[in-house]
Design a protein around this motif. Structure first.
Motif, short mmCIF file in Angstrom:
data_model
loop_
_atom_site.label_atom_id
_atom_site.label_comp_id
_atom_site.label_asym_id
_atom_site.label_seq_id
_atom_site.Cartn_x
_atom_site.Cartn_y
_atom_site.Cartn_z
N UNK A 3 0.76 -1.44 0.00
CA UNK A 3 -0.07 0.16 0.04
C UNK A 3 1.12 1.24 -0.14
N UNK A 4 1.73 1.16 0.82
CA UNK A 4 2.94 2.39 0.66
C UNK A 4 3.29 2.77 -0.56
N UNK A 5 3.70 1.72 -1.32
CA UNK A 5 4.27 1.83 -2.57
C UNK A 5 3.23 2.33 -3.49
N UNK A 6 2.00 1.94 -3.68
CA UNK A 6 1.08 2.32 -4.20
C UNK A 6 0.68 3.78 -4.07
N UNK A 7 0.84 4.17 -2.74
CA UNK A 7 0.39 5.71 -2.36
C UNK A 7 1.63 6.55 -2.96
N UNK A 8 2.94 5.89 -2.79
CA UNK A 8 4.18 6.79 -3.36
C UNK A 8 3.82 6.89 -4.88
N UNK A 9 3.57 5.87 -5.53
CA UNK A 9 3.46 5.82 -6.89
C UNK A 9 2.24 6.98 -7.39
N UNK A 11 1.56 9.78 -5.66
CA UNK A 11 2.17 10.86 -5.31
C UNK A 11 3.13 11.50 -6.55
N UNK A 12 3.88 10.36 -6.86
CA UNK A 12 4.97 10.78 -7.95
C UNK A 12 4.16 11.00 -9.26
N UNK A 13 3.22 10.17 -9.59
CA UNK A 13 2.25 10.24 -10.80
C UNK A 13 1.67 11.77 -10.73
N UNK A 14 0.94 11.95 -9.58
CA UNK A 14 0.36 13.40 -9.79
C UNK A 14 1.28 14.58 -9.64
N UNK A 20 10.23 6.52 -15.63
CA UNK A 20 11.58 6.11 -15.32
C UNK A 20 12.06 6.54 -13.95
N UNK A 21 11.78 7.63 -13.73
CA UNK A 21 12.07 7.91 -12.10
C UNK A 21 11.17 7.05 -11.23
N UNK A 22 10.02 7.12 -11.48
CA UNK A 22 8.97 6.50 -10.46
C UNK A 22 9.67 5.03 -10.28
N UNK A 23 9.96 4.36 -11.60
CA UNK A 23 10.32 2.98 -11.48
C UNK A 23 11.53 3.01 -10.79
N UNK A 24 12.46 3.91 -10.73
CA UNK A 24 13.74 4.02 -10.19
C UNK A 24 13.51 4.05 -8.59
N UNK A 25 12.50 5.01 -8.25
CA UNK A 25 12.53 5.15 -6.86
C UNK A 25 11.63 3.99 -6.07
N UNK A 28 11.18 -1.04 -9.10
CA UNK A 28 10.12 -1.61 -9.93
C UNK A 28 10.67 -1.65 -11.36
N UNK A 29 10.18 -2.67 -12.22
CA UNK A 29 10.58 -2.43 -13.57
C UNK A 29 9.74 -1.41 -14.35
N UNK A 30 10.43 -0.74 -15.19
CA UNK A 30 9.72 0.39 -15.67
C UNK A 30 8.34 0.08 -16.61
N UNK A 31 8.23 -1.33 -16.84
CA UNK A 31 7.18 -1.64 -17.49
C UNK A 31 5.80 -2.05 -16.61
#
Length: 95
Positions: A3-9, A11-14, A20-25, A28-31
């Motif tokens: 859940x924390x990773x999804x929330x962080x995703x 936040x970063x998306x918004x 690529x930066x989201x995947x790196x942080x 996870x795989x960029x796909x």
């Protein structure tokens, strides 16, 4: 993803962070990030369709339109039906 990773995703998306930066942080795989972004966009579109803000089926492009090129019209079957009915009535009266 937890859940924390999804929330962080989210936040970063918004914030408009590149995939690529989201995947790196998130580590996870960029796909995976690409699939999450597509799924989120599909969810937003589904909500708009359900709310009536978007049409369910968009109008087709001009090259995809279908044209009715059948000969005749809808009046022909109606005329045949009238003739058959009149013939039946006349036959019943003469008999």
């Amino acid at each position: 993803m937890n859940d924390d990773a999804v929330r962080r995703f989210a936040e970063l998306r918004d914030q408009g962070t590149a995939e690529e930066e989201i995947a790196r942080e998130l580590g996870v795989d960029p796909d995976v990030v690409t699939a999450l972004v597509k799924a989120d966009a599909a969810q937003v579109l589904a909500h708009k369709i359900a709310a009536g803000e978007e049409p369910m089926y968009p109008a087709p492009a001009p090259e995809q339109r279908v044209f009715d090129t059948r000969s005749g019209s809808s009046a022909v079957p109606l005329a045949v039906l009238v003739v058959v009915l009149l013939g039946t009535i006349v036959y019943a009266l003469v008999r």
